[in-house]
Design an enzyme around this catalytic site. Sequence first.
Site, short mmCIF file in Angstrom:
data_model
loop_
_atom_site.label_atom_id
_atom_site.label_comp_id
_atom_site.label_asym_id
_atom_site.label_seq_id
_atom_site.Cartn_x
_atom_site.Cartn_y
_atom_site.Cartn_z
N ALA A 1 32.88 31.47 31.70
CA ALA A 1 31.55 31.70 32.26
C ALA A 1 30.61 32.34 31.24
O ALA A 1 29.41 32.36 31.42
CB ALA A 1 31.65 32.58 33.49
N TYR B 1 49.81 37.43 39.79
CA TYR B 1 50.14 38.35 38.71
C TYR B 1 51.50 39.01 38.95
O TYR B 1 51.58 39.99 39.72
CB TYR B 1 49.02 39.41 38.61
CG TYR B 1 47.69 38.76 38.37
CD1 TYR B 1 47.24 38.55 37.07
CD2 TYR B 1 46.91 38.27 39.42
CE1 TYR B 1 46.03 37.90 36.83
CE2 TYR B 1 45.70 37.62 39.20
CZ TYR B 1 45.27 37.44 37.89
OH TYR B 1 44.09 36.78 37.65
N GLU C 1 48.28 23.59 29.45
CA GLU C 1 46.89 24.06 29.55
C GLU C 1 46.15 23.74 28.26
O GLU C 1 46.72 23.79 27.17
CB GLU C 1 46.87 25.57 29.78
CG GLU C 1 45.47 26.15 29.85
CD GLU C 1 45.48 27.63 30.11
OE1 GLU C 1 45.62 28.00 31.29
OE2 GLU C 1 45.38 28.42 29.16
N GLN D 1 50.07 34.53 35.95
CA GLN D 1 49.71 35.09 34.65
C GLN D 1 50.95 35.04 33.76
O GLN D 1 52.09 35.02 34.27
CB GLN D 1 49.26 36.55 34.86
CG GLN D 1 48.83 37.29 33.62
CD GLN D 1 47.66 36.62 32.93
OE1 GLN D 1 47.87 35.61 32.24
NE2 GLN D 1 46.47 37.13 33.11
N HIS E 1 47.72 42.65 38.97
CA HIS E 1 46.49 42.47 38.18
C HIS E 1 46.09 43.82 37.56
O HIS E 1 46.28 44.86 38.17
CB HIS E 1 45.38 41.94 39.09
CG HIS E 1 44.09 41.66 38.38
ND1 HIS E 1 43.01 42.51 38.43
CD2 HIS E 1 43.72 40.62 37.58
CE1 HIS E 1 42.02 41.99 37.69
NE2 HIS E 1 42.43 40.85 37.17
N ALA F 1 38.08 36.09 44.28
CA ALA F 1 38.50 34.68 44.28
C ALA F 1 38.73 34.17 45.70
O ALA F 1 38.46 32.99 45.99
CB ALA F 1 39.77 34.52 43.44
N GLY G 1 37.29 35.46 37.61
CA GLY G 1 36.80 35.67 36.24
C GLY G 1 36.86 37.15 35.91
O GLY G 1 36.92 38.00 36.80
N ASP G 2 36.87 37.43 34.62
CA ASP G 2 36.93 38.83 34.19
C ASP G 2 35.55 39.47 34.30
O ASP G 2 34.53 38.81 34.10
CB ASP G 2 37.44 38.92 32.75
CG ASP G 2 38.95 38.72 32.69
OD1 ASP G 2 39.65 39.18 33.63
OD2 ASP G 2 39.43 38.11 31.73
N THR H 1 40.68 25.20 31.00
CA THR H 1 40.12 26.52 31.31
C THR H 1 38.60 26.47 31.37
O THR H 1 37.96 25.50 30.94
CB THR H 1 40.55 27.57 30.28
OG1 THR H 1 40.00 27.22 29.02
CG2 THR H 1 42.06 27.69 30.19
P1 FAD Z 1 40.82 38.10 42.36
O1 FAD Z 1 41.87 37.41 43.13
O2 FAD Z 1 39.45 38.19 42.99
O3 FAD Z 1 41.37 39.57 42.04
C1 FAD Z 1 40.65 40.45 41.16
C2 FAD Z 1 41.03 41.88 41.49
O4 FAD Z 1 40.49 42.25 42.76
C3 FAD Z 1 42.54 42.14 41.60
O5 FAD Z 1 42.79 43.42 41.09
C4 FAD Z 1 42.82 42.09 43.10
O6 FAD Z 1 43.93 42.89 43.45
C5 FAD Z 1 41.52 42.66 43.66
N1 FAD Z 1 41.15 42.12 44.98
C6 FAD Z 1 41.14 40.82 45.36
N2 FAD Z 1 40.65 40.73 46.63
C7 FAD Z 1 40.36 41.99 47.04
C8 FAD Z 1 39.79 42.54 48.23
N3 FAD Z 1 39.44 41.77 49.27
N4 FAD Z 1 39.60 43.89 48.29
C9 FAD Z 1 39.93 44.69 47.23
N5 FAD Z 1 40.45 44.22 46.08
C10 FAD Z 1 40.66 42.88 45.98
N6 FAD Z 1 39.59 33.56 33.37
C11 FAD Z 1 38.56 32.79 32.92
O7 FAD Z 1 37.48 33.32 32.62
N7 FAD Z 1 38.70 31.44 32.79
C12 FAD Z 1 39.84 30.79 33.10
O8 FAD Z 1 39.94 29.56 32.96
C13 FAD Z 1 40.96 31.57 33.56
N8 FAD Z 1 42.14 30.99 33.91
C14 FAD Z 1 43.16 31.75 34.41
C15 FAD Z 1 44.34 31.13 34.82
C16 FAD Z 1 45.40 31.89 35.33
C17 FAD Z 1 46.67 31.20 35.78
C18 FAD Z 1 45.28 33.29 35.44
C19 FAD Z 1 46.41 34.13 35.95
C20 FAD Z 1 44.10 33.93 35.05
C21 FAD Z 1 43.02 33.17 34.55
N9 FAD Z 1 41.82 33.76 34.16
C22 FAD Z 1 40.78 32.99 33.69
C23 FAD Z 1 41.67 35.22 34.22
C24 FAD Z 1 41.09 35.69 35.56
O9 FAD Z 1 39.74 35.27 35.69
C25 FAD Z 1 41.19 37.23 35.57
O10 FAD Z 1 42.52 37.63 35.63
C26 FAD Z 1 40.33 37.94 36.61
O11 FAD Z 1 40.23 39.32 36.20
C27 FAD Z 1 40.88 37.93 38.02
O12 FAD Z 1 40.76 36.69 38.59
P2 FAD Z 1 41.41 36.39 40.04
O13 FAD Z 1 40.97 35.04 40.42
O14 FAD Z 1 42.83 36.70 40.06
O15 FAD Z 1 40.59 37.51 40.92
#
Ligand code: FAD
Length: 289
Positions: free
Chosen positions: A50, A143, A16, A174, A147, A122, A108-109, A47
């Site tokens: 935003a 995760y 990465e 993660q 998460h 996502a 995203g966070d 990476t």
């Molecule tokens: P989601 O899959 O949307 O999940 C977020 C939360 O919502 C989780 O707690 C999940 O359990 C919950 N959830 C999901 N769907 C539902 C639903 N339908 N109903 C209720 N709850 C739900 N961040 C950056 O800013 N830039 C990057 O380049 C970046 N790269 C990353 C690469 C990897 C491999 C990893 C593991 C993380 C990365 N991150 C990055 C961090 C990531 O953006 C954060 O961890 C973020 O908080 C969650 O992203 P996600 O896509 O997993 O979200």
Amino acid sequence: MRIDKILDKKQTFSFEIFPPRGDLPVEQAMVIAEELAHERPDWISVTFSAGGSGNTGNTAAIASRIQRHTGTNALAHLTCLGSSKADVDTYVRHLQEGGVQNVLALRGDRAPGRTAVDFLYASELIEHLKRTSPDLCVGAACYPEGHVEAPSFEADIEALKRKQDAGADFLVTQLFFDNELFYRFREACVRARIKIPITVGVMPFTSTKQITRMAFTCGASIPARVIKRLIAAGDDPADQARAGVEYACEQLCDLAANGVDGLHVYSMNKPGLARDTHEALRACGYCKA
Ligand code: FAD
């Protein structure tokens, strides 16, 4: 090449890169990318930020240059919180014009002022990408310890299943420091009928301060054996960093021996880490070249 097609054929090895801030980023990032590419990984991920670090415009540019100029596949990250469908479509068009076929689709966070526009999770981004750009290979995050916002491990596995159902082609984990937690997670995925390949992300810790920050930002637990190594390393930053590389190499080789789909090193813009981990994986027979 699409990453899912590579994963169909072999266990992968990847790195990465995170684009630096400021006005110079593409050239600076390309120097690092060239060194990472020298290790001949299956792909290099780039990476996306935003907010804050200002690299949003550069992720697509760097991914495109990696794809076109290093002979290595690029995986461009994309976060969707705060983005509209039109923003996403523009970004994907830039990637496709640059020959990039792989996107890691993320929420995203959460951050002050960053609210959902067209995407809450996502899985919604993945569904949009697969509908509008069916040729794109779409990865998603997972995760092994759950998460940080998820109410339970089980709820997070259900959310992960939604990403597969939305069309995700593969997963990247993660970071974690205890492989047993990954093996528990992998079994939970099997029970939940999550069948897409899981590539495993490992980050060498660099210091006591850095690993503590990781534990608080992404909820990674720190096993006693890591703490003991840091105590043995004492206060010398070089000894702490060396302990981190050694531990990561052992972690990677144990994962390799336990039949993972792919290994991804969070190389933190440090080509030396890429070389050391690649060397360890050659020594334990996971990497052939
Ligand atoms: P989601 O899959 O949307 O999940 C977020 C939360 O919502 C989780 O707690 C999940 O359990 C919950 N959830 C999901 N769907 C539902 C639903 N339908 N109903 C209720 N709850 C739900 N961040 C950056 O800013 N830039 C990057 O380049 C970046 N790269 C990353 C690469 C990897 C491999 C990893 C593991 C993380 C990365 N991150 C990055 C961090 C990531 O953006 C954060 O961890 C973020 O908080 C969650 O992203 P996600 O896509 O997993 O979200």
